[in-house]
Design a protein around this motif. Structure first.
Motif, mmCIF file in Angstrom:
data_model
loop_
_atom_site.group_PDB
_atom_site.id
_atom_site.type_symbol
_atom_site.label_atom_id
_atom_site.label_comp_id
_atom_site.label_asym_id
_atom_site.label_seq_id
_atom_site.Cartn_x
_atom_site.Cartn_y
_atom_site.Cartn_z
ATOM 1 N N THR A 189 21.733 18.597 -26.922
ATOM 2 C CA THR A 189 21.284 19.050 -25.604
ATOM 3 C C THR A 189 21.143 17.839 -24.693
ATOM 4 O OG1 THR A 189 20.075 20.910 -26.541
ATOM 5 C CG2 THR A 189 19.453 20.233 -24.317
ATOM 6 N N VAL A 190 21.781 17.914 -23.534
ATOM 7 C CA VAL A 190 21.694 16.836 -22.553
ATOM 8 C C VAL A 190 20.746 17.269 -21.443
ATOM 9 C CG1 VAL A 190 22.964 15.408 -20.897
ATOM 10 C CG2 VAL A 190 24.071 16.119 -23.033
ATOM 11 N N TYR A 191 19.704 16.471 -21.197
ATOM 12 C CA TYR A 191 18.754 16.767 -20.117
ATOM 13 C C TYR A 191 19.082 15.928 -18.880
ATOM 14 C CZ TYR A 191 15.968 19.254 -23.538
ATOM 15 O OH TYR A 191 15.533 20.154 -24.483
ATOM 16 N N GLU A 192 19.200 16.582 -17.749
ATOM 17 C CA GLU A 192 19.536 15.899 -16.496
ATOM 18 C C GLU A 192 18.442 16.178 -15.465
ATOM 19 O OE1 GLU A 192 21.745 13.716 -15.141
ATOM 20 O OE2 GLU A 192 20.586 14.080 -13.318
ATOM 21 N N ALA A 193 17.977 15.132 -14.798
ATOM 22 C CA ALA A 193 16.905 15.292 -13.810
ATOM 23 C C ALA A 193 17.404 15.950 -12.523
ATOM 24 C CB ALA A 193 16.297 13.929 -13.482
ATOM 25 N N LEU A 194 18.636 15.639 -12.139
ATOM 26 C CA LEU A 194 19.167 16.183 -10.892
ATOM 27 C C LEU A 194 19.714 17.594 -11.121
ATOM 28 C CD1 LEU A 194 20.937 13.000 -9.469
ATOM 29 C CD2 LEU A 194 18.788 14.004 -8.720
ATOM 30 N N HIS A 195 20.203 18.194 -10.028
ATOM 31 C CA HIS A 195 20.678 19.573 -10.153
ATOM 32 C C HIS A 195 22.097 19.668 -10.692
ATOM 33 C CE1 HIS A 195 21.573 18.294 -5.957
ATOM 34 N NE2 HIS A 195 22.734 18.850 -6.217
ATOM 35 N N ARG A 196 22.779 18.545 -10.799
ATOM 36 C CA ARG A 196 24.150 18.572 -11.295
ATOM 37 C C ARG A 196 24.330 17.503 -12.357
ATOM 38 N NH1 ARG A 196 27.282 18.500 -6.506
ATOM 39 N NH2 ARG A 196 26.736 20.694 -6.474
ATOM 40 N N ALA A 197 25.095 17.810 -13.390
ATOM 41 C CA ALA A 197 25.338 16.839 -14.452
ATOM 42 C C ALA A 197 26.393 15.832 -14.012
ATOM 43 C CB ALA A 197 25.779 17.565 -15.719
#
Lengths: 286, 470
Positions: free
Chosen positions: B167-175
């Motif tokens: 699972t990759v967690y991204e802070a912004l709205h787009r990866a």
């Protein structure tokens, strides 16, 4: 997508919404904020968290219809969803060691001040609240403040409701009468926070202000939310998103912050007009 | 035997006068014919020094060999064994200092255009119908990756292929991290990044946007949620400022902010929802790739004049030569041996409410000369007395580097960082916390996409080795 669980107008231009965001609800503390986008094409805007419900996973936001994005958000109904909702961001308001606090809210800033007043009340501190509005129609959250304050003063700029004048008037009276606060926490327009700080200065009461500059990512990446503090005679750059949003009022360069806040005012006016046209066209079709 | 072609086949590009006004990709890519011809230049030398020059050790003669035969599918399969994002690397890697710097052809002639060939093969692959990607059967182990930039994506791809649930967690709205907010469209189209991410999804990688690790969830909570290991690839953080007067004036941006507005928030479109200052005269402080990206983005947004201001000479300028050449062709002006000393703003003393107050009008600079080498071996710039002058500008962009983001460090007990805030790791990428690995700019500070990918690769290998023992 993040579901709008409830929507309630607080006055003609201020709306309260609950957004379903359980991870944010579980973590949020008073003083922190979120970043949202209304739709796929939307801009990112920061809004301070006005309360949470861990059980329902709801995060309460209160916003004023001031620009294109808040207009678009305000046009959404309960049951609909918004595209993005991320947080909680920023550092929570410091509460340790504060037994007597004066909470000052101005306009929609009361939405942020209220959960902080509630938190101090819950912690057993003595809470004095002063809330100010331009006129009677814009008064919000009076009952909520009354419930969590040992003392509440409501002010209107034009005297159309409660006491006439701005929030610094009762603050000055209290301080002159010898009232001692461990901390004054002021949240509202920059000009209000500046004058609260100036009012408190002769008495040496610590002042915390909550800054709300223009932000993009909100996570400590872009640097757009920077502000200048004067600390021990030195000018230092700080970032509202990771170092704030709370700052020592005596250190903040308010004039600079006000100027930076106007950086895109022409653009915002145009975007707002465009959004209004679009919304009214949409309503016309439906 | 065929005569040796001494020079690389040039990369077709949009003409400078055209591309300076659009956000389309500058380099349009080799055609099949050019790719086949360039592949022929590879000597297929036995010791293959190029491989050691590649931070992810792609079997370069292997994939070029397949290309010689027109077997592009075969070429891509070889590249994918080492790299998850060849279409990205083929575009943004500094090959001239890596694989191509080691190329045997380069001793007497120009090296093989390895990057351009990689890009051709990768683009060919993306133009084909999506294929199922074989991964090892699930091993039931879970790995969380913090950040969806090049380092995180590489680590995610490698672990997914090994059968991990990632699972990759991204802070912004787009990866995509810096690939979507930092590197501009004209150098790396967003569609290329999106396809790379889609490929990872098809390999089973799960992406969670709008989750800020260190805020929404902590590293410790990831373990509580059942992850067996965590890879922190949260990238670079806050931009650095120079400290000269005037940095808070309206119209002064960090490159991060300027590029994020233009790229991620698409401020280049007509009637954008996120504003940006356009037009007028722009001064960019700095000489790295980010400075080039900011300058060329400003030009495309409609600036009348764009000045790069760099305090050393062209020889020390750290940006890739290709970017400097492209920028020069497009009309970017290089003010070398020039240092800013103050940013100047409009101030109407008779009218404090004049809306122009506080907006940038120019930048006071001074000329520099190079003195003795400093500790790092670079010649130190020294101001030339009485050489100050004013450069007109209404936008100033600072591209002088970043500091690591503090969010994870502040909320992860026992995670050691160095004095600059970079996470401390061993050679395998392991931090001071058990089963917590880190890499990319979060460790090194501002570096390149491929270095970050190399770190992601090493960490994936180390995580796999470690979890197999547990």
């Amino acid at each position: 997508m993040y579901k709008i669980l409830s929507k309630k107008p607080l006055n003609s231009t201020v709306i309260q919404m609950e957004i379903e965001a359980p991870l944010v609800a579980a973590k949020a503390k008073p003083g922190q904020f979120i970043i949202l986008r209304v739709d796929e094409e939307g801009e990112r805007i920061p809004l301070t968290i006005a309360g949470t419900n861990v059980k329902t996973g709801a995060v309460k936001i209160i916003f004023q219809l001031v620009g294109a994005t808040t207009k678009k958000l305000g046009a959404k109904q309960a049951g609909e969803s918004i595209e993005d909702f991320a947080g909680p961001l920023g550092v929570a308001t410091k509460t340790e060691g504060i037994r007597k606090v004066c909470i000052i809210g101005g306009g929609v800033g009361c939405a942020i001040a209220m959960p902080i007043a509630e938190e101090f009340h819950r912690l057993g501190a003595q809470v004095t609240s002063i809330i100010g509005f331009r006129n009677q129609d814009l008064v919000i959250l009076e009952e909520e403040f009354r419930a969590c304050s040992d003392r509440l003063t409501v002010m209107t700029d034009d005297g159309s409701y409660a006491r006439h004048g701005n929030v610094t008037v009762p603050l000055k009276e209290m301080l002159e009468a010898g009232e001692q606060f461990d901390e004054i926490i002021a949240i509202g327009p920059l000009i209000m926070m500046k004058f609260v700080t100036l009012t408190a200065k002769p008495f040496g009461t610590p002042v915390t202000v909550s800054m709300n500059p223009i932000m993009i990512d909100g996570t400590g990446m872009c640097g757009g939310c920077r502000l200048t503090l004067t600390r021990d005679g030195e000018r230092v750059t700080k970032f509202a998103c990771v170092d704030g949003p709370d700052f020592n009022g005596y250190e903040v360069d308010f004039d600079e912050a006000m100027r930076r806040g106007r950086m895109y005012s022409d653009f915002e006016r145009e975007a707002h007009e465009r959004a209004c046209r679009l919304l009214s066209e949409k309503e016309g079709v439906e | 035997m065929m005569a040796v072609q001494a020079k690389k086949n040039p990369m077709p590009t949009q003409p400078p006068e055209v591309r300076a006004h659009n956000f389309e990709e500058v380099a349009t890519g080799y055609t099949r014919e050019i790719a086949l011809a360039e592949a022929q230049r590879c000597l297929n030398c036995k010791h293959a020094p190029c491989i050691s020059g590649c931070p992810v050790n792609i079997n370069i003669p292997g994939f070029i060999g397949k290309m010689k035969d027109g077997d592009f599918a075969g070429a891509v399969q070889i590249i994918l064994q080492s790299s998850s994002l060849p279409a990205v690397c083929g575009r943004v890697c500094p090959q001239e200092t890596q694989c191509e710097a080691k190329c045997t052809m380069g001793i007497k002639f120009e090296p093989v255009a390895i990057g351009r060939l990689e890009r051709y093969a990768a683009d060919w692959y993306l133009s084909q119908p999506a294929q199922t990607i074989s991964t090892d059967p699930s091993n039931g182990r879970k790995v969380a990756i913090v950040g969806s930039g090049p380092s995180g994506l590489t680590c995610a791809g490698d672990l997914a292929r090994l059968g991990y649930s990632v699972t990759v967690y991204e802070a912004l709205h787009r990866a995509g991290g810096v690939l979507v907010y930092g590197i501009p469209e004209f150098r790396l189209p967003k569609s290329i990044v999106a396809q790379g991410i889609e490929t990872l999804r098809r390999q089973g990688v799960n992406f969670e946007t709008n989750v800020i690790i260190g805020k929404t969830l902590t590293v410790d909570e990831l373990f509580e949620k059942g992850f067996d290991a965590v890879y922190i690839a949260s990238g670079a953080g806050l931009p650095m400022f120079t400290g000269i007067p005037g940095e808070s004036l309206n119209g002064v941006y960090s490159a991060n902010e300027f590029l994020t507005r233009a790229n991620l928030m698409q401020a280049y479109r007509e009637n954008p929802v996120t504003p940006i200052m356009k037009g007028g005269k722009v001064a960019v402080i700095g000489g790295g790739n980010v400075a080039m990206d900011a300058a060329r983005t400003a030009l495309r947004l409609g600036a009348k004049q764009v000045n790069i201001v760099y305090r050393r000479s062209m020889e020390e300028l750290p940006a890739r030569r290709e970017e400097v050449e492209h920028a020069t062709e497009e009309g970017i002006i290089f003010n070398l041996l020039t240092a800013p000393i103050e940013i100047l703003g409009f101030n109407d003393e008779t009218d404090a409410r004049n809306p122009k107050n506080g907006f940038v009008t120019g930048m006071r600079c001074q000329r520099m000369e190079l003195g003795e080498p400093d500790a790092g071996g670079r010649r130190r710039p020294i101001p030339i007395p009485d050489s100050s002058f004013v450069l007109e500008a209404d936008t100033v962009i600072l591209a002088i580097g970043t500091t690591p983001n503090p969010l994870i460090k502040n909320t992860t007990e026992g995670l050691e960082v160095n004095k600059r805030g970079g996470i401390i790791v061993n050679d395998a990428g392991l931090t001071s916390r058990e089963n917590v690995y880190a890499g990319g700019d979060a460790v090194t500070g501002t570096a390149t996409v491929i270095t970050a990918m190399g770190a992601g690769k090493r960490a994936a290998k180390a995580i796999d080795a470690q979890l197999r023992t547990q």
